[in-house]
Design a protein around this motif. Sequence first.
Motif, PDB file in Angstrom:
ATOM      1  N   TRP A 195       0.795  -1.153  -0.019  1.00  0.00           N
ATOM      2  CA  TRP A 195       0.134  -0.085   0.224  1.00  0.00           C
ATOM      3  C   TRP A 195       0.912   1.178  -0.042  1.00  0.00           C
ATOM      4  N   ALA A 196       1.885   1.163   0.915  1.00  0.00           N
ATOM      5  CA  ALA A 196       2.859   2.362   0.960  1.00  0.00           C
ATOM      6  C   ALA A 196       3.393   2.663  -0.265  1.00  0.00           C
ATOM      7  N   ARG A 197       4.007   1.703  -0.996  1.00  0.00           N
ATOM      8  CA  ARG A 197       4.663   1.895  -2.089  1.00  0.00           C
ATOM      9  C   ARG A 197       3.621   2.347  -3.520  1.00  0.00           C
ATOM     10  N   GLY A 198       2.553   1.839  -3.305  1.00  0.00           N
ATOM     11  CA  GLY A 198       1.438   2.183  -4.174  1.00  0.00           C
ATOM     12  C   GLY A 198       1.119   3.922  -4.119  1.00  0.00           C
ATOM     13  N   ASN A 199       1.192   4.113  -2.557  1.00  0.00           N
ATOM     14  CA  ASN A 199       0.943   5.619  -2.375  1.00  0.00           C
ATOM     15  C   ASN A 199       2.012   6.798  -2.857  1.00  0.00           C
ATOM     16  N   VAL A 200       3.505   5.943  -2.989  1.00  0.00           N
ATOM     17  CA  VAL A 200       4.421   6.694  -3.602  1.00  0.00           C
ATOM     18  C   VAL A 200       4.181   7.055  -5.224  1.00  0.00           C
ATOM     19  N   SER A 201       3.630   6.088  -5.726  1.00  0.00           N
ATOM     20  CA  SER A 201       3.098   6.127  -7.176  1.00  0.00           C
ATOM     21  C   SER A 201       1.845   7.005  -7.361  1.00  0.00           C
ATOM     22  N   VAL A 202       1.100   7.262  -6.331  1.00  0.00           N
ATOM     23  CA  VAL A 202      -0.080   8.156  -6.346  1.00  0.00           C
ATOM     24  C   VAL A 202       0.664   9.488  -6.260  1.00  0.00           C
ATOM     25  N   THR A 203       1.243   9.657  -5.259  1.00  0.00           N
ATOM     26  CA  THR A 203       1.797  11.033  -4.979  1.00  0.00           C
ATOM     27  C   THR A 203       2.760  11.596  -6.052  1.00  0.00           C
ATOM     28  N   ALA A 204       3.337  10.798  -6.801  1.00  0.00           N
ATOM     29  CA  ALA A 204       4.135  11.259  -8.176  1.00  0.00           C
ATOM     30  C   ALA A 204       3.397  11.568  -9.122  1.00  0.00           C
ATOM     31  N   ARG A 205       2.270  10.533  -9.277  1.00  0.00           N
ATOM     32  CA  ARG A 205       1.285  10.694 -10.511  1.00  0.00           C
ATOM     33  C   ARG A 205       0.517  12.189 -10.728  1.00  0.00           C
ATOM     34  N   TYR A 206       0.108  12.352  -9.268  1.00  0.00           N
ATOM     35  CA  TYR A 206      -0.724  13.591  -9.212  1.00  0.00           C
ATOM     36  C   TYR A 206       0.067  15.071  -8.703  1.00  0.00           C
ATOM     37  N   ALA A 207       1.293  14.830  -9.012  1.00  0.00           N
ATOM     38  CA  ALA A 207       2.078  16.271  -8.480  1.00  0.00           C
ATOM     39  C   ALA A 207       1.505  17.470  -9.156  1.00  0.00           C
ATOM     40  N   SER A 208       0.731  17.453 -10.050  1.00  0.00           N
ATOM     41  CA  SER A 208       0.388  18.524 -10.759  1.00  0.00           C
ATOM     42  C   SER A 208      -0.844  19.234  -9.910  1.00  0.00           C
ATOM     43  N   ILE A 209      -1.447  18.347  -8.989  1.00  0.00           N
ATOM     44  CA  ILE A 209      -2.709  18.807  -8.556  1.00  0.00           C
ATOM     45  C   ILE A 209      -2.749  19.298  -7.063  1.00  0.00           C
ATOM     46  N   TRP A 210      -1.619  18.697  -6.393  1.00  0.00           N
ATOM     47  CA  TRP A 210      -1.464  18.986  -4.929  1.00  0.00           C
ATOM     48  C   TRP A 210      -1.466  20.357  -4.488  1.00  0.00           C
ATOM     49  N   PHE A 211      -2.232  20.891  -3.614  1.00  0.00           N
ATOM     50  CA  PHE A 211      -2.381  22.124  -3.025  1.00  0.00           C
ATOM     51  C   PHE A 211      -2.801  23.111  -4.276  1.00  0.00           C
TER      52      PHE A 211
END
Lengths: 499, 62
Positions: free
Chosen positions: A286-302
């Motif tokens: 799960w944690a490694r999946g979240n790393v992928s998610v964080t990187a994939r959606y880098a353009s939308i955070w905040f």
Amino acid sequence: MTGVEWFAFFQTALVVVLLVFCATGIVPVVAAAVSFLAIPFHAVVNHYREARPYLPRVVVVVPAWNEGAVIGASIDRLMALDYPRDRIRVYVVDDASTDGTPDVVREKERQYPGAVRHLRRQQGGQGKAHTLNHGIAEAMRDDWMEALLIMDADVIYSADSLHKMTRHLADPAVGAVSAYIREGSRDKNYLTRFIGLEYVLSQPAARRAQNVLGAQACLAGGAQLHSRANLDALGGRVDTSTLAEDTITTFETQLRGRKVVFEPHAVVLAEEPRTIDALWKQRLRWARGNVSVTARYASIWFRPWRAPSLGSFAFGVVWFSLWLLPIAMVLSSVGLVGLLLMQSSLATVVFRVLWIAAALTFVFTLALGAQLDGPLTARAWRELLTFPGILSMLVMLTALFPRLIEVEIPGLFGAKLTSTALFWLTLAVYVWIPVSMLGAWLARAIEATRAGRVLSPALLYLVGYGSLLCAITFDSYIKEIRHADAHWDKTVKTGRVMS
Amino acid sequence: MTTNAGQPGPDETMRMTTRVRERELQRDIDADRRSEYRLVYKAVIALAIIAAIAVVRQAFFA
């Protein structure tokens, strides 16, 4: 500037840096506090006013690999749901099982003609997402399906859960609905009780807060209901490129303008790992999946102007405070130790602010969470009382009641702490969080040994369940940095869920 | 539609069953919506525990 002035400047700059390090420790605490303070607002900010009686034709997709021990009972329970029998079909996607799964499912096909289908994948082992896509494609092939439920082979849906989920799909703005996955093993041990409590805090508690904040982080893998329109918008398939297909489906649903709703009254029982090693493997995935998610959606955070719900400041803080929690904890400890060596009185003040805030937030979250699932928390009272870890609780007591720990308790034994003893005690308290993660790692390392059968649970009660999760997240950083293989590592299920 | 004996026919029975079921489901939605108000009391209890800790700290360990 003179040498002395340079030294003073350097010293001040270092203190500021150390204070910033310490401040990282308060971010997850504030995020948790804000998140849990949002929960009571679910009394008025919820989706029940838009919900209507609605019983669409539902296809249930069940991915199955060697689930012969559980799949028959799961199908029987689905057929016994409080839902019209002519409006539910079960597609079991058999991922090239080598046990009795095909025979069991074919027998159920005969028992429930037209309601159960056995779909066989000849090439298995590609992962859950591929298996799901096989079933979704079959369901999309004709017009019968109006909603699609993705579930795990071993989970048990409470009789009323499906119609409690479908009622939200009466609102076309809703794309997907998730349920409360509740730890439901018959033979509970200390670890499954900890997991049960964690699920209370992360689902009926935190996901209610996410309903209020307007963005859900993740649909439960074993209980996600999609409208047909949502699946159409997603291209009729789930993501297969990462280990986090559930989270990516959740994000993509919301990015396409549809709501994701968490339904706390739809309860689904699931079997969870009984050993630290099995839990570690599951959560590492799960944690490694979240790393992928964080990187994939880098353009939308905040960036709320790009994604109003997922890009909001509140959602970003909640997401990153969980993902970066181990780093924040280590930085905070480094900051405290540095301040102790440079300005011990300032370190004391900072320590008290950090740990009193943490202690009060812990008490609030546990006190509120415990009330959200009374029967479960009553059975797990030992784990509830020691959830942060017995030693972490001593650190909290030191922050809240310093005189009690440093003067009065030693005084009971006729002792008085010397300034040297006090320094070492303070140092031990300040470095506790990184040490607690090592303790959790040690609990896993010795678990399989004879001594570990007793020592591992004892260690976990001492260091706390949260430290175990932090250690796993830390391990995911290491695996990512090393580019270690990321593969689907199925959690073995043995049919231990209560019927 | 009713039968000659004044009993409801199959279509009418189906519609009545559907209406009864819809009323049940709506009652379930309303009950769950109302039960969410209990969250406020639960949060107040949790806050009261925090307040008690703060009072003990100030009264005995300040």
